[in-house]
Motif scaffolding. Structure first.
Motif, PDB file in Angstrom:
ATOM      1  N   THR A  14       0.864  -1.176   0.000  1.00  0.00           N
ATOM      2  CA  THR A  14       0.000   0.000   0.000  1.00  0.00           C
ATOM      3  C   THR A  14       0.897   1.222   0.000  1.00  0.00           C
ATOM      4  O   THR A  14       1.732   1.385   0.891  1.00  0.00           O
ATOM      5  N   ASN A  18      -2.399   5.640  -0.708  1.00  0.00           N
ATOM      6  CA  ASN A  18      -3.398   4.574  -0.532  1.00  0.00           C
ATOM      7  C   ASN A  18      -3.760   3.839  -1.816  1.00  0.00           C
ATOM      8  O   ASN A  18      -4.886   3.432  -2.012  1.00  0.00           O
ATOM      9  N   GLN A  19      -2.779   3.634  -2.680  1.00  0.00           N
ATOM     10  CA  GLN A  19      -2.954   2.787  -3.848  1.00  0.00           C
ATOM     11  C   GLN A  19      -2.243   1.473  -3.590  1.00  0.00           C
ATOM     12  O   GLN A  19      -1.283   1.412  -2.838  1.00  0.00           O
ATOM     13  N   THR A  20      -2.735   0.404  -4.221  1.00  0.00           N
ATOM     14  CA  THR A  20      -2.091  -0.903  -4.083  1.00  0.00           C
ATOM     15  C   THR A  20      -1.137  -1.107  -5.241  1.00  0.00           C
ATOM     16  O   THR A  20      -1.507  -0.968  -6.399  1.00  0.00           O
ATOM     17  N   LYS A  70       2.174   1.418   6.576  1.00  0.00           N
ATOM     18  CA  LYS A  70       1.294   0.827   5.577  1.00  0.00           C
ATOM     19  C   LYS A  70       1.554  -0.670   5.545  1.00  0.00           C
ATOM     20  O   LYS A  70       2.631  -1.147   5.880  1.00  0.00           O
TER      21      LYS A  70
END
Length: 91
Positions: A14, A18-20, A70
């Motif tokens: 992450t 907040n993107q994977t 994260k």
């Protein structure tokens, strides 16, 4: 390119926006995971080779930033299926 005994891995991170981000073959990855039998934290170390500057910037964590953590998810195994896989979740 050699298949390295059909080794497979997927590392999902992450990012701080907040993107994977998913890293997998053919990117090379060395890892070491130490599991404890007593009530203590397990440890893991990952070295990922040949990432672009943009990807490195996305996953960079300042050593002195103690508040921003994260999660990562790591799957590793052999062959085409997931029957021989190992999964770890770290936060």
């Amino acid at each position: 390119m050699a298949t390295k005994f059909q080794r497979r891995y997927v590392l999902r991170l992450t990012t701080y926006d907040n993107q994977t981000l998913e890293i997998k073959n053919p990117i090379s990855c060395d890892f070491s995971i130490t599991r404890q039998t007593n009530i203590s934290c397990n440890t893991a170390s990952f070295t990922i080779y040949n990432l672009s500057q943009k990807t490195r910037a996305q996953i960079y964590k300042d050593t002195y930033d103690l508040d921003n953590f994260k999660g990562i998810e790591f799957w590793a195994g052999y062959g085409s299926g997931t029957d021989n896989s190992f999964m770890a979740r770290c936060f």
